[in-house]
Design a protein around this motif. Sequence first.
Motif, PDB file in Angstrom:
ATOM      1  N   ASP A  14       0.833  -1.203   0.000  1.00  0.00           N
ATOM      2  CA  ASP A  14       0.000   0.000   0.000  1.00  0.00           C
ATOM      3  C   ASP A  14       0.867   1.252   0.000  1.00  0.00           C
ATOM      4  OD1 ASP A  14      -2.638  -1.178   0.159  1.00  0.00           O
ATOM      5  OD2 ASP A  14      -2.057  -1.842   2.158  1.00  0.00           O
ATOM      6  N   TYR A  85       5.112  -1.274   3.040  1.00  0.00           N
ATOM      7  CA  TYR A  85       3.999  -1.329   3.991  1.00  0.00           C
ATOM      8  C   TYR A  85       2.743  -1.878   3.331  1.00  0.00           C
ATOM      9  CZ  TYR A  85       6.921   1.751   6.768  1.00  0.00           C
ATOM     10  OH  TYR A  85       7.965   2.282   7.476  1.00  0.00           O
ATOM     11  N   ARG A  87      -1.436  -2.619   4.447  1.00  0.00           N
ATOM     12  CA  ARG A  87      -2.486  -2.500   5.466  1.00  0.00           C
ATOM     13  C   ARG A  87      -2.871  -3.862   5.987  1.00  0.00           C
ATOM     14  NH1 ARG A  87      -5.628   1.600   1.977  1.00  0.00           N
ATOM     15  NH2 ARG A  87      -4.642   3.500   2.638  1.00  0.00           N
TER      16      ARG A  87
END
Length: 92
Positions: A14, A85, A87
């Motif tokens: 993300d 990263y 989520r």
Amino acid sequence: MNPSSFVEMLERADLVMVSGNTAGYQISKPIGKPENEIARFNWRAGRNLEMTTKFTERGVEELKDLECGYLCEDYEGVRLLIEIYQRVKPIE
């Protein structure tokens, strides 16, 4: 790191940061050749400095996992920290 695993992580990402800067990226599938480019990152450092780096399959294999990201040297020998990263769904 395994090049296929690296590409899969980027496909699910993300947000990607390179040395503390939000980065855009393009990826291609590994084909088993060390010189094959599989990832290219673009970001802005400071106000007007546009940066780009790329990684081959060999370069990805040499990434050092720091748990908070991957430490590496790009094709020009510049040290970078790549953070990926994704989520996480909240626990219900």
